[in-house]
Structures are given as structure tokens and as C-alpha cells.
Design a protein around this motif. Structure first.
Motif, mmCIF file in Angstrom:
data_model
loop_
_atom_site.group_PDB
_atom_site.id
_atom_site.type_symbol
_atom_site.label_atom_id
_atom_site.label_comp_id
_atom_site.label_asym_id
_atom_site.label_seq_id
_atom_site.Cartn_x
_atom_site.Cartn_y
_atom_site.Cartn_z
ATOM 1 N N CYS A 209 38.831 31.925 32.799
ATOM 2 C CA CYS A 209 38.025 33.129 33.050
ATOM 3 C C CYS A 209 36.579 32.947 32.597
ATOM 4 O O CYS A 209 35.644 33.270 33.329
ATOM 5 C CB CYS A 209 38.652 34.328 32.347
ATOM 6 N N ASN A 210 36.379 32.428 31.386
ATOM 7 C CA ASN A 210 35.012 32.279 30.868
ATOM 8 C C ASN A 210 34.175 31.359 31.755
ATOM 9 O O ASN A 210 32.993 31.634 32.018
ATOM 10 C CB ASN A 210 35.041 31.750 29.438
ATOM 11 N N GLN A 211 34.758 30.263 32.201
ATOM 12 C CA GLN A 211 34.027 29.344 33.072
ATOM 13 C C GLN A 211 33.716 29.999 34.407
ATOM 14 O O GLN A 211 32.629 29.812 34.977
ATOM 15 C CB GLN A 211 34.847 28.074 33.287
ATOM 16 N N LYS A 212 34.669 30.794 34.912
ATOM 17 C CA LYS A 212 34.447 31.493 36.178
ATOM 18 C C LYS A 212 33.298 32.487 36.046
ATOM 19 O O LYS A 212 32.446 32.597 36.936
ATOM 20 C CB LYS A 212 35.733 32.218 36.582
ATOM 21 N N VAL A 213 33.261 33.219 34.927
ATOM 22 C CA VAL A 213 32.166 34.170 34.687
ATOM 23 C C VAL A 213 30.830 33.437 34.646
ATOM 24 O O VAL A 213 29.830 33.875 35.233
ATOM 25 C CB VAL A 213 32.400 34.943 33.371
ATOM 26 N N ALA A 214 30.791 32.299 33.931
ATOM 27 C CA ALA A 214 29.545 31.529 33.830
ATOM 28 C C ALA A 214 29.063 31.086 35.205
ATOM 29 O O ALA A 214 27.862 31.142 35.520
ATOM 30 C CB ALA A 214 29.758 30.322 32.918
ATOM 31 N N ASP A 215 29.989 30.643 36.062
ATOM 32 C CA ASP A 215 29.615 30.209 37.413
ATOM 33 C C ASP A 215 29.061 31.370 38.223
ATOM 34 O O ASP A 215 28.047 31.234 38.927
ATOM 35 C CB ASP A 215 30.842 29.616 38.129
ATOM 36 N N ILE A 216 29.723 32.524 38.142
ATOM 37 C CA ILE A 216 29.282 33.694 38.915
ATOM 38 C C ILE A 216 27.903 34.156 38.453
ATOM 39 O O ILE A 216 27.016 34.444 39.271
ATOM 40 C CB ILE A 216 30.311 34.836 38.767
ATOM 41 N N VAL A 217 27.711 34.230 37.136
ATOM 42 C CA VAL A 217 26.420 34.685 36.591
ATOM 43 C C VAL A 217 25.297 33.730 36.980
ATOM 44 O O VAL A 217 24.204 34.148 37.365
ATOM 45 C CB VAL A 217 26.516 34.827 35.065
ATOM 46 N N GLU A 218 25.552 32.419 36.907
ATOM 47 C CA GLU A 218 24.509 31.440 37.237
ATOM 48 C C GLU A 218 24.169 31.463 38.720
ATOM 49 O O GLU A 218 22.998 31.404 39.107
ATOM 50 C CB GLU A 218 24.968 30.045 36.813
ATOM 51 N N LYS A 219 25.192 31.576 39.579
ATOM 52 C CA LYS A 219 24.919 31.651 41.017
ATOM 53 C C LYS A 219 24.108 32.892 41.364
ATOM 54 O O LYS A 219 23.197 32.839 42.203
ATOM 55 C CB LYS A 219 26.248 31.659 41.788
ATOM 56 N N ASP A 220 24.421 33.995 40.712
ATOM 57 C CA ASP A 220 23.665 35.230 40.957
ATOM 58 C C ASP A 220 22.232 35.091 40.471
ATOM 59 O O ASP A 220 21.292 35.563 41.119
ATOM 60 C CB ASP A 220 24.349 36.405 40.253
ATOM 61 N N ARG A 221 22.055 34.415 39.323
ATOM 62 C CA ARG A 221 20.697 34.218 38.797
ATOM 63 C C ARG A 221 19.872 33.367 39.759
ATOM 64 O O ARG A 221 18.719 33.684 40.064
ATOM 65 C CB ARG A 221 20.762 33.544 37.427
ATOM 66 N N VAL A 222 20.465 32.282 40.258
ATOM 67 C CA VAL A 222 19.763 31.407 41.195
ATOM 68 C C VAL A 222 19.434 32.157 42.483
ATOM 69 O O VAL A 222 18.328 32.037 43.028
ATOM 70 C CB VAL A 222 20.617 30.155 41.488
ATOM 71 N N TYR A 223 20.386 32.945 42.970
ATOM 72 C CA TYR A 223 20.180 33.728 44.194
ATOM 73 C C TYR A 223 18.975 34.658 44.055
ATOM 74 O O TYR A 223 18.117 34.735 44.928
ATOM 75 C CB TYR A 223 21.450 34.529 44.495
ATOM 76 N N ARG A 224 18.914 35.350 42.916
ATOM 77 C CA ARG A 224 17.795 36.290 42.703
ATOM 78 C C ARG A 224 16.487 35.562 42.444
ATOM 79 O O ARG A 224 15.422 36.014 42.857
ATOM 80 C CB ARG A 224 18.133 37.233 41.552
ATOM 81 N N ALA A 225 16.550 34.430 41.764
ATOM 82 C CA ALA A 225 15.330 33.668 41.480
ATOM 83 C C ALA A 225 14.713 33.131 42.770
ATOM 84 O O ALA A 225 13.481 33.129 42.934
ATOM 85 C CB ALA A 225 15.646 32.524 40.525
#
Length: 436
Positions: A209-225
């Protein structure tokens, strides 16, 4: 909050930390407000000459609640009703402040007239918990009550024992009120992100779960950036330091959030659960599961509930402290810090390289390292056996500089607010400048 039921009254449900039967909001806050409203209504009705009678409709917003005729309550109860566990001294102190709160309410422009026209009987709190015994056949009819009930229902168990919950697949410890402190567990996951990925997060299970959360948060950050939107990094950014990177940030250095691109590359290449050495301080922080593989470790301080299998050759260089998360015990870290500092000081004096570890290497161990750095190191990052600490007035800014220093090396550090508060309070109590 007026219900649609013509009988009036309402029910409020809340929970609190272990060991308490009711939260303070139910024991005091709501009780105070019911008394303040009752007295404000009585004052209003006295001014218009009908202290014991509901007023005629004065606002369209109150039409659904109001009944314009009939003497309902022969005496309007304005007493302060508190539960039995609130002491007489505290009740007297609250009584002394009631008139001031009533004046503030009346001066605020609150629509007391609307409440007065809607309320047939004065408000009164009633407390219901898991230990309450209610015989339904003995509850009097609503019409015989001379008050409007505010039912305060506590969902918490007062036994003080952690509640273990299970499903067919998983088990977990229930912590009342843990949702209030989302920065200690959400890992940057926003409500929108969670609901967009709820099924895949649940399907990933506890181990991933923790790794999945990290992946989702990072992809969202890159998308917005990529679209020029606000996309801050979640790790604490180390300040730009002049000279050696082992120095703590200078007093006038900026202390911001986020990390630079170069530092982000370094973060991506680091095992987030590996041992992190904090410059040349002889201090390292990490997860207990990786402690056995750490190189050049002379002594170890394990800060978690279960005793670790990690055991060095001599007991004087190994210490286990059963420190609990602040949500489980608000003072666990505070109580164990003296032993942690004595152990750390003894080993650092000998030049031993000390590893501080906990279950995840992100919270408790980081806070213990923060206490050690603040207590025994100078602003230049040199061990001085506590001399500079004895001459320093500890401030939150001073602690933040050291936390920034830790996060420069321990990129997975996520100290919780509750544990940081315990460290700050402990250091303030120990510092000669605690009175400043």
C-alpha cells in the motif's frame, strides 16, 4: 443544528482517545453552549416581555420549527449542566465566564430571535456511552420532559485497551481520532487522489500500500508540474548551505518545503528504507529491519514496541526502548527520551557510531535523532557533550534547523506533529532557557 423532527432535539456522535469515555467537546464545550444559548434566549424573551413563552414567528427560516402559542415551560432552566466527572472547581470557573460569553453572543449579531421562536423548551445535554444502560420501557415520554434533549453519544471505549479489528483478510489496531492527523499517515495522498484510486489501493494490500501511494502521489505531482500547476515536493527541503554540508542551516537561511531537481534525482536513487548516516555526526537513522545489514555500526538504539532481534556483542552498546506512536500514547516518546539521551551520550563520547531505528525509520527514530542533535551538537554539527545546549534557549526555529539537516540525509523522514511536539516540550523542560 435543528432537526426536521417536530419533537426537536438532536444527536451528536463523536469519539476520543483511549482511556477517556467522552471527548472534551461533549464534557464541556457543548454543555457550555447549551447554557449560553438558554440564557441568551431568556434574556431576549425578557426584553420582549414573554420570558416563558415561545415567540411568534419572526423569521421565515424558523417557520418549520416554530409553534406560536402555548405556555410550554413554566420555568426556563438556565442552569449549567455538566457531567459528574467535571470537578466543582472547574464548574465554578466555567460559571464565572458564562456572562461574558453570553454578551459576546448577543454582540455578534447571532439570530437569537430565530432560536427563541423555534425552541419550546430549554436545551439540556444528556450523555450516552458504551457503558450506558438504558431500559427503553422506563424512558419517559418526550412530552413529559421539560427540556429539549441534546444527546451526546460517545463511540469510544473507555477501557484504555487498544482495540484489534479484523476482517477475513487483514487485522489492524483501531486508534480513535487518528484521522485528525492526516500528515502522519496520508503520505501526501489527497481526498481526490484517494477516491480516484480507491480500488487499486485497497487491492494492493498492507504490504504494497505505501509504495502504491508513493507512486500515485508522484505521478500526480509530475502531471501537475508538466501543466504548470502547483506541484510541491512533500519532503522537507534542506536549506542552501555554505561550506560543509554537515553544518546546520544558518539563522538567516530560508527554511522552505520541496526539494530541488538534483536532490530529487538523489532521492529517486536511494532506497527509502535504507540506513541514512547524518553527515559526519556519527548518527544514523533507519528502519529496524535493515539495521542488521548496516555497516560500521558500533551501537544501536531501537525505538519500537517489540524488541528487535538485533543484538550487538555487548549489551552496553544496544538499547531497546518500547516507544509508541503519539496516537497510541501521547507521552511515550517524552517518557523515554531521558534514557535515549543517556545511552546516546555515553556512546557518542566514546566515538561510537550510533544507529537510531524504529519500525519504519520515518517518525520515532527521526524525532529521537532530533533530540540527540539538539542536546549534544553545536550549530556546526560537532559533538560537544551538551555544552551548547546548556547555554541555549530552545525555540521551534532552532529545532526546525536541525530537522532540515536530518531530512537532507534521511529523505524518507516523516516525523509526526505529535512526536515533534513531545521532543520540543522535553527539550524546553530540560533547557535553562525554558523560562524565556
Amino acid at each position: 443544528m435543528w432537526p426536521s423532527s417536530p419533537r426537536g432535539g438532536c444527536m451528536i456522535v463523536d469519539s476520543t482517545r483511549k482511556g477517556k469515555q467522552f471527548p472534551d467537546s461533549m464534557s464541556k464545550t457543548i454543555s457550555i453552549w447549551t447554557c449560553v444559548l438558554n440564557r441568551a434566549i431568556l434574556n431576549y424573551r425578557s426584553r420582549v416581555g414573554k420570558p416563558n413563552m415561545p415567540m411568534e414567528r419572526e423569521s421565515d427560516a424558523c417557520d418549520q420549527h416554530a409553534e406560536s402559542t402555548g405556555l410550554v415551560s413554566p420555568s426556563w432552566d438556565c442552569s449549567l449542566h455538566l457531567p459528574l466527572w467535571v470537578s466543582n472547581a472547574e464548574k465554578a470557573a466555567i460559571e464565572d465566564r458564562l456572562e461574558g460569553w453570553i454578551k459576546q453572543l448577543e454582540a455578534s449579531g447571532g439570530d437569537v430571535a430565530c432560536i427563541a421562536s423555534a425552541l419550546k423548551k430549554p436545551l439540556r445535554p444528556l450523555w450516552v456511552s458504551q457503558k450506558s444502560v438504558i431500559w427503553l420501557n422506563e424512558v419517559p415520554g418526550y412530552d413529559s420532559w421539560d427540556f429539549t434533549p441534546i444527546m451526546l453519544v460517545s463511540a469510544s471505549s473507555s477501557c484504555g485497551i487498544l482495540q484489534q479489528r479484523t476482517t477475513s483478510e487483514f487485522s489492524w489496531t483501531y486508534i480513535a481520532g487518528a484521522g485528525d492527523d492526516e500528515e502522519s499517515w496520508a503520505r501526501g495522498l489527497s481526498p481526490n487522489l484517494f477516491w480516484s484510486h480507491a480500488h487499486e489501493l485497497i487491492d494492493s494490500g498492507p504490504d504494497l500500500c505505501n509504495q502504491k501511494v508513493a507512486d500515485i502521489v508522484e505521478k500526480d505531482r509530475v502531471y501537475r508540474a508538466q501543466r504548470g500547476q502547483n506541484a510541491p515536493q512533500l519532503s522537507v527541503k534542506p536549506s542552501k548551505l555554505s561550506g560543509s554540508t554537515d553544518h546546520f542551516p544558518a539563522e538567516n537561511s530560508p527554511l522552505g518545503l520541496g526539494i530541488s531537481g538534483a536532490e530529487n534525482d538523489r532521492k529517486d536513487s536511494v532506497d527509502l528504507h535504507a540506513i541514512s548516516w547524518l553527515g559526519s555526526t556519527n548518527l544514523a537513522v533507519g528502519a529496524t529491519q535493515h539495521a542488521a545489514d548496516a555497516s560500521d555500526v558500533d551501537s544501536a538504539l531501537v525505538c519500537e514496541r517489540e524488541s528487535s532481534s538485533l543484538c550487538l556483542e555487548y549489551p552496553e552498546v544496544y538499547l531497546h526502548l518500547p516507544i509508541l506512536n503519539s496516537k497510541l500514547d501521547r507521552f511515550s516518546l517524552y517518557r523515554n527520551l531521558p534514557a535515549a539521551l543517556i545511552f546516546a551520550k555515553s556512546n557518542l563520547r566514546k566515538g561510537n557510531r550510533l544507529l537510531v531505528c524504529c519500525n519504519d525509520g520515518e517518525d520515532i527514530s527521526v524525532c529521537v535523532c532530533l533530540a540527540i542533535l539538539t542536546s549534544f551538537y553545536t550549530n556546526e554539527g560537532s559533538f560537544d557533550d551538551g555544552k551548547s545546549f546548556s547555554e541555549t534557549c530552545i525555540t521551534k526555529l532552532e529545532m526546525r534547523r536541525r530537522l532540515v539537516f536530518i531530512c537532507k540525509f534521511a529523505v524518507n523522514a516523516r516525523p509526526s506533529r505529535g512526536n515533534l511536539k513531545q521532543v520540543f516540550n522535553f527539550l524546553k523542560d530540560q533547557s535553562v532557557g525554558s523560562g524565556c
